[in-house]
Design a protein around this motif. Structure first.
Motif, mmCIF file in Angstrom:
data_model
loop_
_atom_site.group_PDB
_atom_site.id
_atom_site.type_symbol
_atom_site.label_atom_id
_atom_site.label_comp_id
_atom_site.label_asym_id
_atom_site.label_seq_id
_atom_site.Cartn_x
_atom_site.Cartn_y
_atom_site.Cartn_z
ATOM 1 N N LYS A 1 12.360 -13.496 10.221
ATOM 2 C CA LYS A 1 12.673 -12.406 11.138
ATOM 3 C C LYS A 1 13.765 -11.496 10.597
ATOM 4 O O LYS A 1 13.668 -10.270 10.681
ATOM 5 C CB LYS A 1 13.101 -12.989 12.487
ATOM 6 N N LYS A 2 14.804 -12.078 10.005
ATOM 7 C CA LYS A 2 15.907 -11.285 9.482
ATOM 8 C C LYS A 2 15.439 -10.393 8.331
ATOM 9 O O LYS A 2 15.776 -9.206 8.257
ATOM 10 C CB LYS A 2 17.042 -12.200 9.016
ATOM 11 N N GLY A 3 14.671 -10.980 7.419
ATOM 12 C CA GLY A 3 14.174 -10.207 6.288
ATOM 13 C C GLY A 3 13.214 -9.110 6.709
ATOM 14 O O GLY A 3 13.246 -7.998 6.180
ATOM 15 N N MET A 4 12.384 -9.429 7.714
ATOM 16 C CA MET A 4 11.440 -8.428 8.207
ATOM 17 C C MET A 4 12.180 -7.266 8.856
ATOM 18 O O MET A 4 11.860 -6.098 8.627
ATOM 19 C CB MET A 4 10.479 -9.064 9.218
ATOM 20 N N ALA A 5 13.209 -7.591 9.666
ATOM 21 C CA ALA A 5 13.981 -6.544 10.335
ATOM 22 C C ALA A 5 14.686 -5.645 9.319
ATOM 23 O O ALA A 5 14.732 -4.418 9.482
ATOM 24 C CB ALA A 5 15.007 -7.181 11.273
ATOM 25 N N LYS A 6 15.203 -6.248 8.252
ATOM 26 C CA LYS A 6 15.891 -5.469 7.221
ATOM 27 C C LYS A 6 14.915 -4.536 6.512
ATOM 28 O O LYS A 6 15.222 -3.352 6.273
ATOM 29 C CB LYS A 6 16.534 -6.408 6.203
ATOM 30 N N GLU A 7 13.725 -5.036 6.188
ATOM 31 C CA GLU A 7 12.724 -4.212 5.505
ATOM 32 C C GLU A 7 12.255 -3.072 6.403
ATOM 33 O O GLU A 7 12.115 -1.928 5.956
ATOM 34 C CB GLU A 7 11.533 -5.077 5.091
ATOM 35 N N LEU A 8 12.019 -3.375 7.676
ATOM 36 C CA LEU A 8 11.570 -2.338 8.598
ATOM 37 C C LEU A 8 12.628 -1.248 8.779
ATOM 38 O O LEU A 8 12.292 -0.072 8.931
ATOM 39 C CB LEU A 8 11.211 -2.954 9.949
ATOM 40 N N SER A 9 13.893 -1.644 8.741
ATOM 41 C CA SER A 9 14.955 -0.645 8.905
ATOM 42 C C SER A 9 14.975 0.356 7.749
ATOM 43 O O SER A 9 15.367 1.509 7.917
ATOM 44 C CB SER A 9 16.325 -1.338 9.023
ATOM 45 N N LEU A 10 14.520 -0.085 6.565
ATOM 46 C CA LEU A 10 14.503 0.803 5.402
ATOM 47 C C LEU A 10 13.510 1.946 5.575
ATOM 48 O O LEU A 10 13.711 3.037 5.055
ATOM 49 C CB LEU A 10 14.140 0.011 4.144
ATOM 50 N N TRP A 11 12.418 1.690 6.307
ATOM 51 C CA TRP A 11 11.334 2.658 6.403
ATOM 52 C C TRP A 11 11.235 3.310 7.776
ATOM 53 O O TRP A 11 10.327 4.116 8.004
ATOM 54 C CB TRP A 11 10.000 1.962 6.074
ATOM 55 N N LYS A 12 12.150 3.003 8.663
ATOM 56 C CA LYS A 12 12.056 3.497 10.040
ATOM 57 C C LYS A 12 11.997 5.019 10.111
ATOM 58 O O LYS A 12 11.208 5.584 10.864
ATOM 59 C CB LYS A 12 13.236 2.983 10.858
ATOM 60 N N ASP A 13 12.830 5.693 9.358
ATOM 61 C CA ASP A 13 12.962 7.151 9.496
ATOM 62 C C ASP A 13 12.175 7.941 8.458
ATOM 63 O O ASP A 13 12.279 9.161 8.414
ATOM 64 C CB ASP A 13 14.445 7.541 9.428
ATOM 65 N N VAL A 14 11.409 7.256 7.618
ATOM 66 C CA VAL A 14 10.654 7.981 6.606
ATOM 67 C C VAL A 14 9.579 8.820 7.290
ATOM 68 O O VAL A 14 8.871 8.354 8.181
ATOM 69 C CB VAL A 14 10.030 7.013 5.580
ATOM 70 N N GLN A 15 9.488 10.077 6.895
ATOM 71 C CA GLN A 15 8.494 10.979 7.485
ATOM 72 C C GLN A 15 7.190 10.895 6.706
ATOM 73 O O GLN A 15 6.795 11.812 5.980
ATOM 74 C CB GLN A 15 9.055 12.399 7.534
ATOM 75 N N ALA A 16 6.541 9.753 6.847
ATOM 76 C CA ALA A 16 5.295 9.488 6.139
ATOM 77 C C ALA A 16 4.557 8.374 6.865
ATOM 78 O O ALA A 16 5.157 7.587 7.610
ATOM 79 C CB ALA A 16 5.578 9.079 4.690
ATOM 80 N N THR A 17 3.264 8.296 6.656
ATOM 81 C CA THR A 17 2.473 7.177 7.162
ATOM 82 C C THR A 17 2.812 5.938 6.334
ATOM 83 O O THR A 17 2.958 6.014 5.121
ATOM 84 C CB THR A 17 0.972 7.510 7.053
ATOM 85 N N VAL A 18 2.957 4.790 7.004
ATOM 86 C CA VAL A 18 3.374 3.559 6.327
ATOM 87 C C VAL A 18 2.252 2.523 6.419
ATOM 88 O O VAL A 18 1.659 2.328 7.484
ATOM 89 C CB VAL A 18 4.668 2.999 6.941
ATOM 90 N N ILE A 19 1.984 1.858 5.297
ATOM 91 C CA ILE A 19 0.869 0.912 5.222
ATOM 92 C C ILE A 19 1.401 -0.488 4.898
ATOM 93 O O ILE A 19 2.202 -0.662 3.972
ATOM 94 C CB ILE A 19 -0.131 1.323 4.135
ATOM 95 N N PHE A 20 0.929 -1.463 5.669
ATOM 96 C CA PHE A 20 1.280 -2.865 5.446
ATOM 97 C C PHE A 20 0.006 -3.687 5.276
ATOM 98 O O PHE A 20 -1.058 -3.309 5.743
ATOM 99 C CB PHE A 20 2.035 -3.452 6.644
ATOM 100 N N TYR A 21 0.150 -4.847 4.623
ATOM 101 C CA TYR A 21 -0.891 -5.876 4.618
ATOM 102 C C TYR A 21 -0.430 -7.003 5.533
ATOM 103 O O TYR A 21 0.771 -7.289 5.622
ATOM 104 C CB TYR A 21 -1.087 -6.457 3.214
ATOM 105 N N GLU A 22 -1.379 -7.677 6.189
ATOM 106 C CA GLU A 22 -0.996 -8.830 6.998
ATOM 107 C C GLU A 22 -2.178 -9.766 7.206
ATOM 108 O O GLU A 22 -3.344 -9.331 7.211
ATOM 109 C CB GLU A 22 -0.423 -8.394 8.348
ATOM 110 N N SER A 23 -1.886 -11.046 7.351
ATOM 111 C CA SER A 23 -2.907 -12.065 7.582
ATOM 112 C C SER A 23 -3.205 -12.171 9.076
ATOM 113 O O SER A 23 -2.385 -11.770 9.908
ATOM 114 C CB SER A 23 -2.419 -13.417 7.050
ATOM 115 N N PRO A 24 -4.365 -12.727 9.439
ATOM 116 C CA PRO A 24 -4.728 -12.785 10.865
ATOM 117 C C PRO A 24 -3.792 -13.647 11.708
ATOM 118 O O PRO A 24 -3.566 -13.338 12.883
ATOM 119 C CB PRO A 24 -6.150 -13.356 10.839
#
Length: 287
Positions: free
Chosen positions: A151-174
């Protein structure tokens, strides 16, 4: 400095080919990819069992070796040695383009450091395929890949891209998709999103809506298959938009965008958007 001229290799080394493989539908492999796989001295695969199925379908019996996250140092060194001796290596991942969210990057880096040519053999890619069918803006986008599991690492990564003015793409498992969407919702708000799964396969599906809509959908329908999460950009705050340009003259404001690679017409348009005025007004003031 390293200058590569892919089709004028006069050296004695072999070549590292990055070969795209199908992400689902076997028809998505290219003629060129099949030829390179047949001609390569070695095929290096993330999962040899998975790749062997593809090679069997294509009636290719070249030498197959394992190259993955847990053996990349030893296997990578051996592959570099063989390429320095003049042999060619075709690197493949389980699906799509190698070196995207897999250890292929390390082999590419090592090949570059040893002046071994690296040649892409383009083909299917899940992230770009999801982007172009998402219905979200495609002019600017960021590929993040898999988020950290904690959770901590995910929150830190998400904070890096929060304000970027671009579409953001992630991969994730079901089995992690719901948790990840909840974290994105908490960090970024109820943005537009497209959940894309089972690309090019029989059950290909795109769910478009707000994050809350998609979470409700997954509460009613069991998540199945590998997902691409495509998230729209957030709305920039007015104060943030003004902060960086408010001390600039109109000429300097337009010049800023020109230096970023925009043509003059587009630079005027963007400056007008920043200032909240018609582009014709900006154009007239610059005459």
């Amino acid at each position: 400095m390293n200058i590569q001229q892919s089709f004028r290799n006069a050296g004695n080394t072999g070549t590292l080919y990055l070969v795209a493989t199908p992400i689902g539908n076997l028809e998505d492999i290219t003629y060129r990819a099949v030829r390179v796989l047949k001609e390569a001295d070695w095929i290096a695969a993330e999962d040899t069992r998975q790749t062997r199925k593809l090679l069997s379908h294509l009636e290719i019996s070249n030498r197959l070796v394992s190259y993955h996250e847990h053996n990349k140092e030893a296997s990578g060194a051996e592959l570099i040695r063989r390429m320095e001796a003049g042999e060619s290596v075709a690197l493949v991942s389980d699906a799509g383009l190698p070196a995207i969210s897999d250890p292929g990057y390390d082999l590419v880096r090592a090949a570059v450091e040893h002046s071994i040519p690296v040649v892409p053999i383009p083909g299917a890619n899940a992230a770009l395929s999801a982007l172009i069918i998402s219905g979200l803006p495609t002019d600017k986008f960021v590929f993040v890949g898999f988020l950290p599991r904690d959770k901590k690492g995910m929150a830190k990564e998400l904070s890096l891209w929060k304000d970027v003015q671009a579409t953001v793409i992630f991969y994730e498992s079901p089995h992690r998709i719901v948790k990840t969407l909840k974290e994105i919702r908490e960090a970024w708000g109820n943005r537009e999103v497209a959940l894309v799964r089972e690309l090019t396969k029989k059950y290909e599906e795109v769910v478009r809506g707000r994050l809350d809509d998609c979470l409700q959908h997954l509460d009613e329908v069991e998540p199945l298959g590998e997902y691409c999460i495509v998230v729209g950009a957030g709305e920039a705050e007015a104060d943030d938009r003004e902060a960086w340009w408010q001390e600039l003259t109109l000429e300097d404001h337009v010049e800023f965008y020109i230096r970023q690679g925009e043509d003059r017409k587009q630079a005027i348009k963007r400056a007008a958007q920043d200032r909240g005025v018609p582009k014709r007004e900006v154009y007239n003031q610059l005459l």
